[in-house]
Design a protein around this motif. Structure first.
Motif, PDB file in Angstrom:
ATOM      1  N   LYS B  15      12.027   1.444   1.909  1.00  0.00           N
ATOM      2  CA  LYS B  15      11.318   2.479   2.686  1.00  0.00           C
ATOM      3  C   LYS B  15       9.856   2.096   2.908  1.00  0.00           C
ATOM      4  O   LYS B  15       9.296   2.326   3.986  1.00  0.00           O
ATOM      5  N   ARG B  19       8.073   1.312   6.452  1.00  0.00           N
ATOM      6  CA  ARG B  19       6.863   2.013   6.872  1.00  0.00           C
ATOM      7  C   ARG B  19       5.788   1.032   7.331  1.00  0.00           C
ATOM      8  O   ARG B  19       5.117   1.256   8.336  1.00  0.00           O
ATOM      9  N   TYR B  24       2.733   2.083  12.703  1.00  0.00           N
ATOM     10  CA  TYR B  24       1.659   3.072  12.579  1.00  0.00           C
ATOM     11  C   TYR B  24       0.449   2.485  11.888  1.00  0.00           C
ATOM     12  O   TYR B  24      -0.656   2.958  12.038  1.00  0.00           O
ATOM     13  N   ASP B  29      -5.562  -1.594   7.585  1.00  0.00           N
ATOM     14  CA  ASP B  29      -5.476  -0.188   7.189  1.00  0.00           C
ATOM     15  C   ASP B  29      -5.119  -0.062   5.708  1.00  0.00           C
ATOM     16  O   ASP B  29      -4.398  -0.890   5.162  1.00  0.00           O
ATOM     17  N   ARG B  35      -0.632   5.739  -7.546  1.00  0.00           N
ATOM     18  CA  ARG B  35      -0.512   7.143  -7.899  1.00  0.00           C
ATOM     19  C   ARG B  35       0.254   7.898  -6.817  1.00  0.00           C
ATOM     20  O   ARG B  35       1.162   8.679  -7.088  1.00  0.00           O
ATOM     21  N   ALA B  36      -0.119   7.637  -5.557  1.00  0.00           N
ATOM     22  CA  ALA B  36       0.513   8.344  -4.443  1.00  0.00           C
ATOM     23  C   ALA B  36       1.998   7.998  -4.353  1.00  0.00           C
ATOM     24  O   ALA B  36       2.844   8.879  -4.159  1.00  0.00           O
ATOM     25  N   ARG B  40       5.009  10.597  -4.893  1.00  0.00           N
ATOM     26  CA  ARG B  40       5.838  10.851  -3.724  1.00  0.00           C
ATOM     27  C   ARG B  40       7.313  10.618  -3.989  1.00  0.00           C
ATOM     28  O   ARG B  40       8.152  11.369  -3.519  1.00  0.00           O
ATOM     29  N   PHE B  41       7.603   9.523  -4.721  1.00  0.00           N
ATOM     30  CA  PHE B  41       9.011   9.144  -4.878  1.00  0.00           C
ATOM     31  C   PHE B  41       9.556   9.502  -6.260  1.00  0.00           C
ATOM     32  O   PHE B  41      10.651   9.080  -6.620  1.00  0.00           O
TER      33      PHE B  41
END
Lengths: 337, 337
Positions: B15, B19, B24, B29, B35-36, B40-41
């Motif tokens: 995934k 992404r 995007y 970027d 942590r995120a 999230r998962f």
């Protein structure tokens, strides 16, 4: 007055002075050439040359090698950046507070002196501050009347002559709304799309909604009538009172606080939230882990500081407006596929 | 695959790769933090850390000290600037020809290699050229589909996700129309104001007219239905067929060619021309000595060249749109006071 000067030539000189003083020229702008003045006023090239020379000697014009006369104007000097901020920014969770905080940190990092001026419609611009307007775009007319530069942060300048005095950085809200809808089209296949709109008289909300509707003309729009969490919370039932099944819809919320109101409402009512897309990328979107149309805040602040440095350094060149792109930040979306 | 890896973790890794590849992100970027990803998962911080490290080793991500992972992406290299120009620019008096000529001179001055590609809707972008689009904004979708950067000259990018791939420089036509009306208000006191509009389906003409009408909602609008001199000349009688006295009116013409058609018509018919305001500041406005809303062509070309230099040099940062101010250039106006 040189001998032999006719009344006609004196009048022409006065017209040129009036034009310089009229405010359409900015410091450094090119003025008419000898040739242009001669042709325009039906005088000889020699007379035109003499007039330009006098205007230079009297300090109205300067001369650059190979590019002719330019308008001198006064060089405005500033002691500091003046942050003209709406009282709204005293609310800690407001985006104005968020933006102000980021900007002050950057100004401190580059050692640029600055002063916060809490502003309302009666505030008068201080002469020795380079004005940066945060949610106080109504000050633009003062810039125009006084022929001084200023900076609009996160807001488009009002159109017309007064915009010539404003540098700005902002985002294209319509394009952001369009992007939200395009993401829905690309990633989701649902029965219905809803829009949870901000204040009806707010240009930003209207543009975000219009952008979204350009892709989904039949989407239902429910107005929260506010940008704030508590008030928005009261309007969520209206949103869900529309004839759609919550599980089969996705909601585009015009800012992250409206989005968080929808999520809190669902959580309090024990219902599974629909797919949510916010707007702004405020810290709450990270905390609650929803997707959002991200405003590039850091880049926005960076461009603002760049302009402040250059204007405080005496840059008198024409203003420009910078439009930054929003970018969809997808959170939790892949979990649904 | 590290031992003990569950199917769930492998899926999460895929995934994340999807992404990164989704388009995007642009090169440079910021990517998610450990942590995120963990939050999230619903995986441990350690597992998230391991996943990020693998993505770095596999070349998807890079790492910057103190700011975490960033998306690497491919670095696109270009041999030259590709000037994708509409066939219209082959007409010597067109503004596209005017703009192309100025741009080529500047590219030559800074020694930037470039190639002109005469373009229509079937043109396919060449891989080794950095595309600069002049009146060929329809190529924007190709940039989006191929995830490559491009530049739109004197045109606003189409809204939504595809605008993320476009740098641009343009003027605010609405604001220019507003400024024209404000000049009329400030300098003239006449009985009637007329607007001579360009093609009805042209966004620029429509915006200029709307801007003007925002100040004079009752002004009469006559459409020339064209930007060109000969065709416009045929519509001048309609303009003067309106119930106004020519001597007591002023006409805002949506470009300088329409303005010159009005002036030629008056000259041919032996009538005194009304006060005329054009738009563009093309050489004809200087020749015929009428006022115009001046587009800052030189500055526009300068900003374009700056962007070409930086993108050819490998700049992969987010795109931005620059909106320049038009400025009224008053010619012959003071003679009337």
């Amino acid at each position: 007055m040189p001998k032999g000067r006719t009344r006609k030539v004196a009048e022409i000189k006065q017209k040129l002075i009036d034009r310089i003083a009229s405010g359409y020229y900015q410091s450094g702008d090119r003025f008419f050439s000898n040739r242009a003045i001669a042709a325009r006023f039906h005088i000889s090239y020699m007379t035109a040359h003499r007039l330009l020379k006098e205007l230079e000697e009297e300090g109205y014009l300067g001369r650059k090698a190979q590019s002719g006369s330019f308008v001198k104007g006064e060089h405005h000097t500033y002691d500091a950046v003046g942050l003209y901020v709406s009282e709204r920014a005293q609310i800690k969770t407001s985006y104005s507070a968020f933006l102000l905080h980021k900007l002050v940190l950057r100004l401190e990092a580059v050692d640029l002196p600055h002063k916060i001026v809490w502003t309302d419609r009666n505030t008068v611009l201080e002469d020795d501050l380079y004005p940066v307007m945060i949610d106080t775009g109504y000050l633009q007319m003062q810039l125009y009347r006084q022929n001084i530069f200023g900076f609009l942060l996160n807001q488009k300048a009002a159109p017309g002559l007064s915009s010539i005095w404003v540098d700005s950085v902002y985002i294209d809200n319509y394009s952001g709304g369009t992007a939200a809808a395009q993401i829905f089209k690309e990633y989701l296949s649902l029965d219905a799309y809803l829009v949870f709109a901000g204040p009806e008289d707010d240009e930003r909300s209207r543009a975000r909604v219009s952008g979204f509707l350009s892709e989904f003309p039949d989407a239902q729009v429910v107005s929260a009538g506010t940008w704030h969490f508590e008030e928005a919370l009261r309007h969520v039932p209206t949103l869900f009172g529309t004839e759609v099944e919550k599980e089969k819809c996705a909601v585009f919320c015009c800012n992250d606080k409206l989005a968080s109101a929808v999520i809190h409402y669902c959580s309090d009512s024990g219902i599974a939230p629909p797919f949510i897309m916010g707007f702004d990328n405020m810290p709450v979107s990270e905390e609650l882990n929803f997707s959002t149309i991200a405003v590039p805040w850091d880049e926005m602040v960076e461009r603002t500081v760049e302009c402040c440095v250059s204007r405080l350094g005496g840059d008198g060149s024409s203003t420009r407006h910078i439009v930054l792109n929003t970018k969809p930040l997808l959170r939790g979306l892949s979990l649904r596929h």
